[in-house]
Design an enzyme around this catalytic site. Structure first.
Site, mmCIF file in Angstrom:
data_model
loop_
_atom_site.group_PDB
_atom_site.id
_atom_site.type_symbol
_atom_site.label_atom_id
_atom_site.label_comp_id
_atom_site.label_asym_id
_atom_site.label_seq_id
_atom_site.Cartn_x
_atom_site.Cartn_y
_atom_site.Cartn_z
ATOM 1 N N CYS A 160 49.956 32.816 40.796
ATOM 2 C CA CYS A 160 50.673 32.694 39.312
ATOM 3 C C CYS A 160 51.854 34.242 39.065
ATOM 4 O O CYS A 160 51.519 35.679 40.070
ATOM 5 C CB CYS A 160 49.239 33.143 38.223
ATOM 6 S SG CYS A 160 50.227 34.623 36.841
ATOM 7 N N CYS A 180 51.057 37.625 36.866
ATOM 8 C CA CYS A 180 49.895 37.914 37.285
ATOM 9 C C CYS A 180 50.750 39.368 38.417
ATOM 10 O O CYS A 180 50.320 40.516 38.730
ATOM 11 C CB CYS A 180 49.269 37.204 38.113
ATOM 12 S SG CYS A 180 48.460 36.263 36.929
#
Length: 103
Positions: free
Chosen positions: A31, A34
């Site tokens: 991600c 993230c």
């Protein structure tokens, strides 16, 4: 203090039974947002002694992600006394993360 990596084995002890508020970062290695938030989470862990900071990889710990209805990542939750006190999603400035801890 360093970031605690959560698993199904330590989630109850580290989060639900914690005496201090716990910031939990639900993330995945693939991600992009993230990865952008990782340094912010690390900074908060280093700067704040009044809060426990934890990360949980949703790909490795799907049961917990499902239990807390994590639909997109990153998702951040603040647990107080074993309950979700605040919840937010997406990449955020550090100031927003700090504000979330105050709720």
């Amino acid at each position: 203090m360093s970031v605690v990596k959560l698993t199904t084995e330590n989630f109850e002890q580290e989060v639900l039974k914690s005496e201090k508020p716990v910031l939990v970062d639900f993330y995945a290695d693939w991600c992009g947002p993230c990865k952008m938030m990782a340094p912010v989470i690390d900074e908060i862990a280093e700067e704040r002694t009044d809060v426990k900071v934890c990360k949980i990889n949703i790909d490795e710990q799907m049961e917990i992600a499902r239990q807390y209805r994590v639909m997109s990542i990153p998702t951040f939750m603040v647990f107080k006394n074993g309950e979700v006190a605040a919840r937010d999603m997406g990449a955020k400035p550090k100031s927003d993360m700090i504000s979330m801890l105050s709720k």
